[in-house]
Design a protein around this motif. Structure first.
Motif, PDB file in Angstrom:
ATOM      1  N   GLY A  27       0.811  -1.337  -0.032  1.00  0.00           N
ATOM      2  CA  GLY A  27      -0.051   0.064  -0.155  1.00  0.00           C
ATOM      3  C   GLY A  27       0.922   1.132  -0.105  1.00  0.00           C
ATOM      4  N   VAL A  28       1.970   1.250  -0.587  1.00  0.00           N
ATOM      5  CA  VAL A  28       2.869   2.317  -0.396  1.00  0.00           C
ATOM      6  C   VAL A  28       3.461   2.739  -1.959  1.00  0.00           C
ATOM      7  N   GLY A  29       3.346   3.912  -2.252  1.00  0.00           N
ATOM      8  CA  GLY A  29       3.965   4.369  -3.728  1.00  0.00           C
ATOM      9  C   GLY A  29       3.569   3.693  -5.020  1.00  0.00           C
ATOM     10  N   VAL A  30       2.121   3.243  -5.089  1.00  0.00           N
ATOM     11  CA  VAL A  30       1.560   2.668  -5.860  1.00  0.00           C
ATOM     12  C   VAL A  30       0.116   2.907  -6.133  1.00  0.00           C
ATOM     13  N   GLY A  31      -0.269   3.477  -7.194  1.00  0.00           N
ATOM     14  CA  GLY A  31      -1.919   3.706  -7.347  1.00  0.00           C
ATOM     15  C   GLY A  31      -2.313   4.878  -6.514  1.00  0.00           C
ATOM     16  N   LEU A  32      -3.258   4.567  -5.876  1.00  0.00           N
ATOM     17  CA  LEU A  32      -4.037   5.578  -4.864  1.00  0.00           C
ATOM     18  C   LEU A  32      -3.209   6.191  -3.869  1.00  0.00           C
ATOM     19  N   PHE A  33      -2.037   5.384  -3.503  1.00  0.00           N
ATOM     20  CA  PHE A  33      -1.348   5.835  -2.383  1.00  0.00           C
ATOM     21  C   PHE A  33       0.006   6.268  -2.799  1.00  0.00           C
ATOM     22  N   GLU A  59      -7.526  -2.202  -3.163  1.00  0.00           N
ATOM     23  CA  GLU A  59      -6.438  -2.769  -2.436  1.00  0.00           C
ATOM     24  C   GLU A  59      -5.927  -1.801  -1.372  1.00  0.00           C
ATOM     25  N   ALA A  60      -6.246  -2.361  -0.142  1.00  0.00           N
ATOM     26  CA  ALA A  60      -5.707  -1.171   1.139  1.00  0.00           C
ATOM     27  C   ALA A  60      -5.416  -2.078   2.066  1.00  0.00           C
ATOM     28  N   PRO A  61      -4.140  -2.298   2.031  1.00  0.00           N
ATOM     29  CA  PRO A  61      -3.441  -3.222   3.234  1.00  0.00           C
ATOM     30  C   PRO A  61      -3.531  -2.494   4.513  1.00  0.00           C
ATOM     31  N   GLN A  62      -3.182  -1.082   4.526  1.00  0.00           N
ATOM     32  CA  GLN A  62      -3.022  -0.354   6.063  1.00  0.00           C
ATOM     33  C   GLN A  62      -4.360  -0.143   6.529  1.00  0.00           C
ATOM     34  N   LYS A  63      -4.447  -0.120   7.815  1.00  0.00           N
ATOM     35  CA  LYS A  63      -5.470   0.207   8.683  1.00  0.00           C
ATOM     36  C   LYS A  63      -5.874   1.645   8.284  1.00  0.00           C
ATOM     37  N   GLN A 110      -5.497   3.541   5.588  1.00  0.00           N
ATOM     38  CA  GLN A 110      -6.181   3.283   4.046  1.00  0.00           C
ATOM     39  C   GLN A 110      -7.464   2.857   4.238  1.00  0.00           C
ATOM     40  N   GLN A 111      -7.957   1.445   5.056  1.00  0.00           N
ATOM     41  CA  GLN A 111      -9.020   1.134   5.198  1.00  0.00           C
ATOM     42  C   GLN A 111      -9.972   1.922   6.007  1.00  0.00           C
ATOM     43  N   ALA A 112      -9.645   2.754   6.707  1.00  0.00           N
ATOM     44  CA  ALA A 112     -10.664   3.301   7.536  1.00  0.00           C
ATOM     45  C   ALA A 112     -10.886   4.777   6.870  1.00  0.00           C
ATOM     46  N   LEU A 113      -9.958   5.262   5.858  1.00  0.00           N
ATOM     47  CA  LEU A 113     -10.288   6.493   5.095  1.00  0.00           C
ATOM     48  C   LEU A 113     -11.266   5.959   4.171  1.00  0.00           C
ATOM     49  N   LEU A 114     -10.892   4.909   3.522  1.00  0.00           N
ATOM     50  CA  LEU A 114     -12.008   4.361   2.308  1.00  0.00           C
ATOM     51  C   LEU A 114     -13.364   4.300   2.954  1.00  0.00           C
ATOM     52  N   LEU A 115     -13.272   3.917   4.127  1.00  0.00           N
ATOM     53  CA  LEU A 115     -14.753   3.560   4.622  1.00  0.00           C
ATOM     54  C   LEU A 115     -15.439   4.686   5.234  1.00  0.00           C
ATOM     55  N   GLY A 156      -9.610  -5.004  -0.567  1.00  0.00           N
ATOM     56  CA  GLY A 156      -8.599  -6.188  -0.985  1.00  0.00           C
ATOM     57  C   GLY A 156      -7.172  -6.042  -0.315  1.00  0.00           C
ATOM     58  N   ASN A 157      -6.464  -7.162  -0.312  1.00  0.00           N
ATOM     59  CA  ASN A 157      -5.229  -7.321   0.040  1.00  0.00           C
ATOM     60  C   ASN A 157      -5.067  -6.871   1.503  1.00  0.00           C
ATOM     61  N   VAL A 158      -6.224  -7.611   2.198  1.00  0.00           N
ATOM     62  CA  VAL A 158      -6.047  -7.301   3.700  1.00  0.00           C
ATOM     63  C   VAL A 158      -5.363  -8.444   4.311  1.00  0.00           C
ATOM     64  N   SER A 159      -4.319  -8.080   5.409  1.00  0.00           N
ATOM     65  CA  SER A 159      -3.732  -9.107   5.772  1.00  0.00           C
ATOM     66  C   SER A 159      -4.465 -10.181   6.756  1.00  0.00           C
ATOM     67  N   PRO A 160      -4.289 -11.494   6.726  1.00  0.00           N
ATOM     68  CA  PRO A 160      -5.107 -12.289   7.527  1.00  0.00           C
ATOM     69  C   PRO A 160      -5.243 -11.737   8.918  1.00  0.00           C
TER      70      PRO A 160
END
Length: 272
Positions: free
Chosen positions: A185-191, A218-222, A224-229, A239-243
């Motif tokens: 989630g760093v230096g690619v696409g939306l981030f 794809e938003a692997p970092q917390k 990023q997920q919170a902002l999109l929500l 997607g690309n959420v860590s288990p």
């Protein structure tokens, strides 16, 4: 007190957002990336977070590294929990480069995968080849997810190209289009290089793309997920959420964490 009475949380406390739907879901989907979980860890993940996971991607080209019985068992367990399973798009890219795509599709089917990711994050696919891969996967009976964007650090989203690519992929039979952010989630696409969301670009995409529910971010970092929500609501596909983050992401979706507390819907139709 009747000891036979089932103990349960008040509905408002279980889901303050009043938005979560049971599976199968077409929106609000969570895709987990599995980068090599062992059988016990995989079962632990499903036992705690199975109801909150919609898709599991066996990341990049990890699938051929498993002993076949172990891989089949993991796929079968996922499907038993109502979770779609698919190999990472990089493995299909390797099959394209090595000219073994038919063998790839046959093996994926025999192993029990029920979905396929079509991407060109590492290689270049012309439009005709991309169309053919999406359609061929559909003919084999797979659910098809495509991915937009390059994995190279510094790669950005071209709004016009994204819209054209996504619209064409969906016409060819894709179920959803994922916007690349890699597993970092760093230096690619939306981030950006710090993992911060380029919020103006996000708003432009949402305004331009008429069927945003069929996008997966794809938003692997917390953060990023919170902002999109907060921006797109609890039904955004992530997607690309860590288990290890599957359970905590569900609390973000429901407004059970301070980062998304504003998602609460103060409704009156429940009895207090």
């Amino acid at each position: 007190m009747d000891i036979q009475t089932e103990t349960k949380w008040h509905p408002l406390l279980s889901d303050p957002s009043d938005s979560r739907r049971p599976k199968p879901r077409e929106t609000g989907r969570t895709m987990i990336m599995d980068k090599g979980l062992g059988p016990n860890a995989f079962q632990d993940l499903l036992s705690t977070s199975g109801p909150y996971i919609d898709l599991i991607k066996f990341g990049f080209g990890t699938s051929p590294l498993y002993p076949i019985p172990m891989l089949k068992a993991k796929i079968a367990s996922a499907k038993a929990h109502g979770i779609g399973a698919f190999p990472g798009g990089t493995l299909l890219e390797a099959a394209v480069r090595l000219d073994v795509t038919d063998a790839f599709f046959r093996s994926a089917l025999e192993l029990g995968f029920d979905a396929i990711e079509v991407s060109d994050g590492t290689i270049d696919l012309d439009r005709q080849t991309r169309d053919a891969l999406v359609r061929e996967a559909g003919e084999y009976g797979f659910r098809v997810f495509t991915e937009y964007g390059k994995k190279l650090t510094g790669s950005r989203i071209s709004l016009d190209d994204l819209c054209l690519t996504a619209e064409r992929d969906l016409q060819c039979g894709a179920e959803a289009v994922t916007i690349e952010a890699r597993e970092s989630g760093v230096g690619v696409g939306l981030f950006d290089e710090d993992g911060k969301c380029r919020e103006e670009e996000l708003q432009q995409i949402v305004r331009r793309f008429p069927d945003a529910d069929r996008l997966m971010w794809e938003a692997p970092q917390k953060e990023q997920q919170a902002l999109l929500l907060r921006t797109l609501g609890p039904d955004v596909n992530l997607g690309n959420v860590s288990p290890q983050d599957a359970f905590s992401l569900e609390t973000l979706r429901r407004g059970l964490r301070s980062d998304t507390f504003a998602l609460h819907r103060m409704i009156a139709h429940y009895e207090i």
